[in-house]
Design an enzyme around this catalytic site. Structure first.
Site, PDB file in Angstrom:
ATOM      1  CG  HIS A 101      -1.769  -0.992   1.578  1.00 14.67           C
ATOM      2  ND1 HIS A 101      -1.418  -2.098   2.291  1.00 14.67           N
ATOM      3  CD2 HIS A 101      -3.087  -1.129   1.294  1.00 14.67           C
ATOM      4  CE1 HIS A 101      -2.472  -2.887   2.428  1.00 14.67           C
ATOM      5  NE2 HIS A 101      -3.504  -2.331   1.833  1.00 14.67           N
ATOM      6  CG  ASP A 104       1.739  -0.946   3.414  1.00 15.22           C
ATOM      7  OD1 ASP A 104       0.891  -0.615   4.247  1.00 15.22           O
ATOM      8  OD2 ASP A 104       1.537  -1.766   2.494  1.00 15.22           O
ATOM      9  CD  GLU A 232      -7.583  -8.589  -0.740  1.00 17.68           C
ATOM     10  OE1 GLU A 232      -6.604  -8.034  -1.277  1.00 17.68           O
ATOM     11  OE2 GLU A 232      -7.618  -8.900   0.453  1.00 17.68           O
ATOM     12  CD  GLU A 268      -7.153 -11.982   2.984  1.00 22.53           C
ATOM     13  OE1 GLU A 268      -6.603 -10.951   2.575  1.00 22.53           O
ATOM     14  OE2 GLU A 268      -7.580 -12.111   4.145  1.00 22.53           O
ATOM     15  CG  ASP A 296      -4.058 -11.278  -0.707  1.00 17.93           C
ATOM     16  OD1 ASP A 296      -3.310 -11.232  -1.706  1.00 17.93           O
ATOM     17  OD2 ASP A 296      -4.374 -10.272  -0.046  1.00 17.93           O
ATOM     18  CG  ASP A 307      -9.117 -10.281   7.655  1.00 21.40           C
ATOM     19  OD1 ASP A 307      -8.770 -11.378   7.206  1.00 21.40           O
ATOM     20  OD2 ASP A 307      -8.860  -9.195   7.096  1.00 21.40           O
ATOM     21  CG  ASP A 309      -5.007 -10.957   7.576  1.00 16.06           C
ATOM     22  OD1 ASP A 309      -5.787 -11.506   6.764  1.00 16.06           O
ATOM     23  OD2 ASP A 309      -4.957  -9.721   7.735  1.00 16.06           O
ATOM     24  CG  ASP A 338      -2.995  -9.461   3.447  1.00 16.62           C
ATOM     25  OD1 ASP A 338      -2.404  -8.959   4.404  1.00 16.62           O
ATOM     26  OD2 ASP A 338      -4.084  -9.054   3.016  1.00 16.62           O
TER      27      ASP A 338
HETATM   28  C1  XLS Z   1      -7.670  -6.497   4.435  1.00  9.59           C
HETATM   29  C2  XLS Z   1      -7.149  -6.802   3.117  1.00  9.59           C
HETATM   30  C3  XLS Z   1      -6.058  -5.856   2.645  1.00  9.59           C
HETATM   31  C4  XLS Z   1      -5.843  -5.978   1.162  1.00  9.59           C
HETATM   32  C5  XLS Z   1      -5.072  -4.842   0.569  1.00  9.59           C
HETATM   33  O1  XLS Z   1      -8.361  -7.288   5.050  1.00  9.59           O
HETATM   34  O2  XLS Z   1      -6.751  -8.137   3.109  1.00  9.59           O
HETATM   35  O3  XLS Z   1      -4.879  -6.075   3.346  1.00  9.59           O
HETATM   36  O4  XLS Z   1      -5.215  -7.185   0.806  1.00  9.59           O
HETATM   37  O5  XLS Z   1      -5.620  -3.622   0.860  1.00  9.59           O
HETATM   38 CA    CA Z   2      -5.672  -9.311   1.518  1.00  9.82          CA
HETATM   39 CA    CA Z   3      -7.420 -10.095   5.320  1.00  3.02          CA
END
Ligand code: XLS
Ligand code: CA
Ligand code: CA
Length: 439
Positions: A101, A104, A232, A268, A296, A307, A309, A338
């Protein structure tokens, strides 16, 4: 520039019997599986934000991982230290791409013009490192959800001025993506959704999001961006109703507003399951609509409804995902981590261990998916299951050469159809197990 991850060298492949923590057990970049090298099937990418920025903060406590990399936070020196750390990290793991991003990479200033200057400076440095290492950019994106100005959304905001800031960020992030040779540009909905209809004009918001995307396509193509634009999908978080809920909803949106020629989806795993689907379901829906762009890989926890991750660990999931990818003939995008380590896994070594584990889990998924295809029992079962459509009245239905009257006559002659055949789910699950655990 001094080494940051001291004591950790290039991660070798040692094979399934290895007990060395800092070694791959299944990911053998050069090994050929189903006609292609593993590294070609699985172009892995590192997410700038989780890997280089996220310190393990949660709503109850401070960060636990040191991501200062020897520099003071919120400075350009820190921004450069993250570049150094990121490229060293990717090189040691054999990761060939990254995703970012805008926010980031540098600390955001109060004035967007100053932020943009910082972005120019840091991407100059990233380019130098990219040339040095051969590492590439998978996709770029703009963070249009963290800054308080996006409280009511970016493309979906009620404020025309805030909308212009969203547009300015997309424009700049596209410039940077092109500058870094990015293969894709992602829109994740972020705050594009709503909490209550009592304060929301859904039609206006959807039209404005689409208009922003249309302008992004026009601008991107004008400056030479040839890659895929990607949505996404994600439900629920952070808004109660997210406009990009899941793959099918996002595809309908893209078609409704004439964006489907330039956009594909970035699926994702974690978001698919939050939407109440399996990861493989959203991959399938995207694939059959020619919309499977990128992935992702990070997953959620089945016991938690948000979420998280996490690094992929479930070989069934990665096998079913890779079945979709192989049947799709691969993907144009990549496999982006991610993902973040759990808060108690706070050392730099944990970051390596997590990526090794995730890459190995996908490598296993690839090996097992290829074995399921080679075995043939599952594909043959599905083929056979629908074989009544290969001839006779079934073939006429498939080719659109019949009518409701003809079908009703057919039913009347039969009086009563035979049962359509068992779905044999338990048997098919046992076939998967036998392939997974046979060697
Ligand atoms: C958030 C998303 C984000 C996207 C990119 O939940 O996964 O990280 O991948 O903005
Ligand atoms: Ca993501
Ligand atoms: Ca996510």
């Amino acid at each position: 520039m001094a080494e940051i991850f001291t004591g950790i060298g290039k991660i070798p492949y040692e094979g399934p019997k290895s007990k060395t923590p800092l070694a791959f057990k299944f990911y053998d970049a050069e090994k050929v599986v189903a006609g292609k090298k593993m590294k070609e099937h699985l172009p892995f990418a590192m997410a700038w934000w989780h890997t280089l920025c996220a310190e393990g903060r949660d709503i109850f406590g401070a960060g636990t991982t040191d991501k200062a990399f020897g520099a003071a936070q919120d400075t350009m020196e820190h921004a450069r230290a993250k570049v150094d750390a990121g490229f060293e990290f990717m090189q040691k793991l054999g990761i060939t791409e990254f995703c970012f991003h805008d926010t980031d990479t540098v600390p955001e200033a109060d004035d967007i013009n100053e932020t943009n200057k910082r972005l120019d400076e840091i991407t100059d440095y990233m380019l130098v490192k990219m040339k040095e290492t051969g590492i590439k950019c998978l996709w770029g994106t703009a963070n249009m959800f963290s800054n308080p100005r996006f409280v009511n959304g970016a493309g979906s905001t009620n404020s025309a001025d805030v909308y212009c800031f969203a547009a300015a960020q997309v424009k700049k992030a596209l410039d940077l993506t092109v500058k870094l040779g990015g293969r894709g540009y992602v829109f994740w909905g972020g705050r594009e959704g709503y909490e209550t209809l009592l304060n929301t004009d859904v039609k206006l918001e959807l039209e404005n999001i689409a208009a922003l995307m249309k302008m992004a396509v026009e601008y991107g193509r004008k400056i030479g961006f040839k890659g895929d634009f990607l949505i996404e999908p994600k439900p629920k978080e952070p808004m109660k109703h997210q406009y990009d809920f899941d793959a099918m909803t996002s595809i309908a949106f893209l078609r409704q507003y004439g964006l489907d020629k330039d956009f594909k989806l970035n699926i994702e795993a974690n978001h698919a399951t939050l939407a109440g689907h399996t990861f493989a379901h959203d991959l399938r829906v995207s694939a059959i609509n020619s919309m499977l762009g990128s992935i992702d890989v990070n997953t959620g926890d089945p016991l938690l409804g948000w979420d998280t991750d996490e690094f992929p660990k479930d070989v069934y999931d990665t096998t079913f995902a890779m079945l979709e990818v192989l049947r799709n003939g691969g993907i144009a995008g990549g496999f982006n981590f991610d993902a973040k380590t759990r808060r108690p896994s706070y050392t730099h070594e944990d970051m390596f261990l997590a990526f090794i584990h995730g890459m190995d889990t996908f490598a296993l998924g690839l090996i097992k998916a290829a074995a399921i295809i080679e075995d043939g029992r599952i594909d043959n079962f599905i083929k056979e299951k629908y074989s009544s459509f290969n001839s006779g009245i079934g073939q006429k239905i498939r080719s659109g050469q019949t009518s409701l009257e003809e079908l009703a006559d057919h039913a009347a002659k039969l009086k009563k159809p035979e049962m359509p055949g068992s779905g044999k789910q338990e048997y098919l699950e046992s076939v998967v197990n036998s392939v997974l655990f046979n060697n």
